[in-house]
Every structure is written in structure tokens, then in C-alpha cells.
Motif scaffolding. Structure first.
Motif, mmCIF file in Angstrom:
data_model
loop_
_atom_site.group_PDB
_atom_site.id
_atom_site.type_symbol
_atom_site.label_atom_id
_atom_site.label_comp_id
_atom_site.label_asym_id
_atom_site.label_seq_id
_atom_site.Cartn_x
_atom_site.Cartn_y
_atom_site.Cartn_z
ATOM 1 N N LEU A 118 -4.181 -11.091 -3.785
ATOM 2 C CA LEU A 118 -3.012 -10.883 -4.632
ATOM 3 C C LEU A 118 -2.594 -12.188 -5.293
ATOM 4 O O LEU A 118 -2.806 -13.274 -4.734
ATOM 5 N N PRO A 119 -1.950 -12.132 -6.460
ATOM 6 C CA PRO A 119 -1.419 -13.355 -7.076
ATOM 7 C C PRO A 119 -0.355 -13.985 -6.175
ATOM 8 O O PRO A 119 0.388 -13.276 -5.474
ATOM 9 N N PRO A 169 8.575 -9.638 -7.815
ATOM 10 C CA PRO A 169 7.370 -9.753 -8.659
ATOM 11 C C PRO A 169 6.170 -9.074 -7.993
ATOM 12 O O PRO A 169 5.908 -9.286 -6.803
ATOM 13 N N GLY A 170 5.485 -8.246 -8.750
ATOM 14 C CA GLY A 170 4.333 -7.540 -8.201
ATOM 15 C C GLY A 170 4.683 -6.402 -7.286
ATOM 16 O O GLY A 170 3.796 -5.799 -6.674
ATOM 17 N N HIS A 171 5.974 -6.095 -7.161
ATOM 18 C CA HIS A 171 6.438 -4.954 -6.353
ATOM 19 C C HIS A 171 5.952 -5.023 -4.905
ATOM 20 O O HIS A 171 5.584 -4.011 -4.307
ATOM 21 N N GLY A 197 3.267 -6.079 -3.593
ATOM 22 C CA GLY A 197 1.883 -5.701 -3.352
ATOM 23 C C GLY A 197 1.597 -4.250 -3.666
ATOM 24 O O GLY A 197 2.480 -3.485 -4.050
ATOM 25 N N PRO A 198 0.339 -3.824 -3.490
ATOM 26 C CA PRO A 198 -0.037 -2.445 -3.806
ATOM 27 C C PRO A 198 0.557 -1.461 -2.815
ATOM 28 O O PRO A 198 1.063 -1.838 -1.751
ATOM 29 N N ARG A 235 5.879 -1.546 4.015
ATOM 30 C CA ARG A 235 4.742 -2.453 4.125
ATOM 31 C C ARG A 235 4.477 -2.734 5.594
ATOM 32 O O ARG A 235 5.296 -3.354 6.272
ATOM 33 N N ALA A 245 2.525 -15.107 -6.727
ATOM 34 C CA ALA A 245 3.899 -14.682 -6.996
ATOM 35 C C ALA A 245 4.268 -13.401 -6.264
ATOM 36 O O ALA A 245 5.457 -13.123 -6.052
ATOM 37 N N VAL A 246 3.272 -12.631 -5.860
ATOM 38 C CA VAL A 246 3.544 -11.367 -5.169
ATOM 39 C C VAL A 246 3.889 -11.584 -3.696
ATOM 40 O O VAL A 246 4.595 -10.772 -3.085
ATOM 41 N N SER A 288 -4.822 -13.870 0.481
ATOM 42 C CA SER A 288 -4.448 -14.362 -0.842
ATOM 43 C C SER A 288 -4.193 -15.863 -0.834
ATOM 44 O O SER A 288 -4.625 -16.585 -1.748
ATOM 45 N N TRP A 317 -6.481 -18.626 -2.861
ATOM 46 C CA TRP A 317 -5.839 -19.449 -3.890
ATOM 47 C C TRP A 317 -5.922 -20.940 -3.543
ATOM 48 O O TRP A 317 -6.349 -21.764 -4.355
#
Length: 428
Positions: free
Chosen positions: A107-108, A90-92, A94-95, A335, A110-111, A141, A145
Motif C-alpha cells: 500500500l502507499p 487517505p486511501g480509506h 486500505g482495501p 480492519r 499515506a494509507v 508496505s 517502501w
């Protein structure tokens, strides 16, 4: 009749009372401890998997741990594994890491699992990147959150600053690095009060992060090199030359960065980009050897323990190969961060200078090589000075580092950074 005009100095920013700072201590402490535990957890998971991939597994298969074949296979397999995570998570995960620096976006939630998994696989498999950027992103993140959910009265903009400071303190095992980086970040922003009032909460987070890491992992960056003593004119000349050469060499990688990113982006899919990056990294490892793999902290210690064990040509080869590996790994989608591999590049360059000219003191060569390389790669002046000084733990080098940073900074300031925008243009 002439009128006298009196110019009054602008009033200094008011100092915050203690009661305004006390409520930030608990949130900062919680973020500091949690950020350190995330860092230690991700690093430990990567180390455990690394031990398996580069120890019992090749032994069981009857393949040499340091053989060219095994390095090539593991790096390509790492590219495939990380590519799968980036593709399917999900979300790959991150960017694109080429588009972000130490200031990570929120980031959300889920990522984050995909980002953690991709980072652990990268650390284990051997690409030349460190854990700093993705771990900062995860901590920023999580702090944003969880902070908004459980402590909603705390200003939301504070959580990312606390998480970044805590992670930097955890990475280096000392809050000094966090204080320097946060002070540098705040220098260009309007501040409501005194500098130390604004740094108080981040410094608290960085201190708690550093103490937690020191208790859990006991990190050390001191390379145990011979102390310098009283600097001489020759040491000053060597410091100026080596730092400038390191900065110029680092800028070669920075200049090439958008072009290498563009080349990998033409493949368009992570299952093509990352395995292709693994192939290139495998070829580089065949030239530079296993020492040029991984984030570089352990490998820097190996070089420093036996600086006479390699020739100037071998040090030069490791310098160029590691810098090329950092460039490729940061461009193809792995990453990771660039600080620790840049430290290896600067160390190898400094040892090369000592091997070429034995009159160059080991501490001077290593410290100024790291300084110039980090200035080019990170554009973080205080962090570069701090890291170079910590590696050699020699008070005699401090003045030399400050002087050597001046020409090196002139070579890198105002020029493109090792970061691109979404359209591929370099960030300045």
C-alpha cells in the motif's frame, strides 16, 4: 535388437554458497525487529484504549463493565469511529478486508496511518478480529517502501516476503510458524534453488521478529491444560470427530461469508456499513457475553483456566456466537484478521465436547477443535497444526493432530475460502 533406454533422475537444485546468503542477513534482521515493534506498538495502543473503554470509563459513568447496554454502546460507537476513519482517511484505511488474506498488497505510505488507527480502534472496541492481517499489510508496505529507498540493490520482491515472515514470527513469538507458512507458500512456486536457501532470509526475519516480541511483550499461547500422555483408541476417535465437526462448522461461516458481505455492501457507505455491523455485534454480545468480544487470546486463557465453570450449553452458545461475530466483523469492513478469533471458536467447541463427554481429554478436545476451525477459516495447514500443538504443549497430541487433519482437510480443500473478490464472488 532392443535398445535399452536409461532414465536419468533430474538434477537436484544447486545449493547456494554462503556468500550468496550472507547479504540478506542484515535486511532480514532489520525487517524482523521493525515488524515486531510495529506489532507490539499497535497491540499496546489497542490494549491501553481497551482498558479505558472497559474499565475506568464505565465505572465513572456508573454503568456495569459487562452490562448488555455498555457492550452495545461501545460496539456501535466503535463502528462509527472506524467508519469515520475508513471514510475520511487517505486511501480509506486500505482495501476492503474481505478481499485480502495474509498475502497483503503493498500500500502507499499515506494509507498506513489510517489503517493503523482503524486497527487500534477495532482491537479496543471489541469486534471479533485480531491484528494479524492489517499489521502484515502495514509491515509489508513499510518494508517495500523503505527497502527500495535505502537498500535499492536488494531484490524488491524479497521485502514483502521478509515482512510477512517477520510479522508471523512476531505474532506467535516463535519463528517456527513463519518457517512453516513460508514453506507452504513456496511449495507451489518454481524455486531457483534448494528450499532452505529460499527460506533462509524469511526465517532470519521471523527469528528476529519473534525474539523482539519475546523480549518486549513475552507472549505465551500455552493454555496449561493437562498433558495427554500415551494416546488411546478413544482419543483417536475423539480427535477425528471433533476436528471434522469443527471444520464443518467453520465451513458454514465460510459458505455464508459472500452473502453477508453482499448484505453489508448494499449499504454502500462505511458510515452505514460499520455502525450496522456494530449493532449486529452488540446483539450477539448480548447473547454470548463479554467473553465473546475482542480478538480472543485473553478470553481463551480464561476458558482454559476453569473449564468446569461453564456448561456444555454455554460453551456451545459461545462457539456459535463467536463464529457469527467473526463472520459479521470480517464482512462489514472492520480492519482485522481471523486467526485469533477462530482459535477461540475452536477452543470453545473442544471444551463443549469435553463437557458433553467427560471421557474426551481436555487437550485433545481443544487442540483438534482449533485445528479443524483454523483449517476451514485460513486454509493454512501448517499454521493450523502448529497453533493447535502450541496451545496444549502436549507431545502426545501431535500424532493425533496429524491424523485428525486428514479428514478435516478433505472437508475444506477445493471449496470456497473466507475471502471474496471485488465483485463479491468467493475465492477458491
Amino acid at each position: 535388437m532392443a535398445q535399452e533406454t536409461t532414465q536419468q533422475a533430474p538434477p537436484s537444485a544447486p545449493t547456494a554458497p554462503a556468500r550468496a546468503l550472507l547479504p540478506f542477513i542484515l535486511p532480514a534482521a532489520l525487517v524482523g525487529v521493525a515488524a515486531s515493534l510495529v506489532f507490539v506498538g499497535v497491540s499496546t495502543a489497542g490494549e491501553k484504549l481497551q482498558h479505558l473503554l472497559w474499565g475506568p470509563l464505565p465505572d465513572a459513568l456508573g454503568v456495569g463493565r459487562s452490562s448488555v447496554l455498555w457492550m452495545f454502546v461501545v460496539l456501535v460507537a466503535t463502528g462509527i469511529a472506524v467508519g469515520l476513519v475508513v471514510w475520511k482517511a487517505p486511501g480509506h484505511a486500505g482495501p476492503d478486508p474481505a478481499t485480502v488474506g495474509l498475502d497483503a498488497p503493498v500500500l502507499p505510505p499515506a494509507v498506513l496511518p489510517g489503517l493503523v488507527l482503524a486497527t487500534a480502534l477495532m482491537l479496543a472496541g471489541g469486534p471479533s478480529l485480531g491484528p494479524e492481517n492489517p499489521v502484515i499489510a502495514v509491515n509489508v508496505s513499510l518494508a517495500a517502501w523503505l527497502g527500495a529507498r535505502f537498500l535499492p540493490r536488494t531484490p524488491g520482491a524479497l521485502w514483502p516476503v521478509l515482512a510477512e515472515a517477520a510479522t508471523i514470527g512476531a505474532l506467535f513469538g516463535t519463528p517456527v510458524a513463519a518457517a512453516l507458512v513460508i514453506s507452504e507458500a513456496l511449495a507451489g512456486r518454481p524455486m531457483p534453488g534448494r528450499l532452505w536457501d529460499n527460506v533462509f532470509a524469511p526465517l532470519t526475519a521471523g527469528t528476529c521478529g519473534a525474539v523482539t516480541t519475546a523480549l518486549a511483550a513475552r507472549p505465551t499461547f500455552d493454555l496449561k491444560l493437562p498433558p495427554l500422555g500415551h494416546p488411546r483408541a478413544g482419543d483417536l476417535l475423539a480427535a477425528l470427530v471433533i476436528a471434522s465437526v469443527a471444520a464443518l462448522l467453520g465451513m458454514c461461516a465460510v459458505r455464508a461469508f459472500p452473502y453477508v458481505c453482499a448484505a453489508f455492501r448494499r449499504l454502500r457507505h462505511p458510515m452505514l456499513m460499520l455502525p450496522a455491523g456494530g449493532v449486529v455485534l452488540g446483539a450477539l454480545a448480548a447473547v454470548g457475553g463479554q467473553l465473546t468480544l475482542f480478538k480472543g487470546v485473553t478470553q481463551v486463557g480464561q476458558l482454559a483456566r476453569d473449564p468446569g465453570g461453564w456448561s456444555a450449553g454455554q460453551f456451545a452458545t459461545m462457539t456459535v456466537v463467536k463464529l457469527a461475530a467473526l463472520l459479521v466483523a470480517a464482512s462489514c469492513g472492520f480492519r482485522g484478521g481471523r486467526i485469533f478469533p477462530a482459535v477461540f471458536v475452536g477452543t470453545a467447541l473442544g471444551l463443549c465436547a469435553h463437557a458433553l463427554v467427560p471421557a474426551v481429554h481436555l487437550s485433545v478436545g481443544v487442540a483438534t477443535g482449533v485445528l479443524g476451525m483454523l483449517l476451514a477459516i485460513t486454509r493454512q495447514g501448517w499454521m493450523s497444526l502448529f497453533t493447535a500443538a502450541v496451545l496444549v504443549s502436549s507431545p502426545g497430541t501431535l500424532a493425533l493432530l496429524c491424523v485428525a487433519s486428514l479428514p478435516a482437510w478433505l472437508l475444506v480443500t477445493g471449496r470456497p475460502q473466507m475471502q471474496v473478490r471485488q465483485d463479491g464472488t468467493p475465492v477458491r
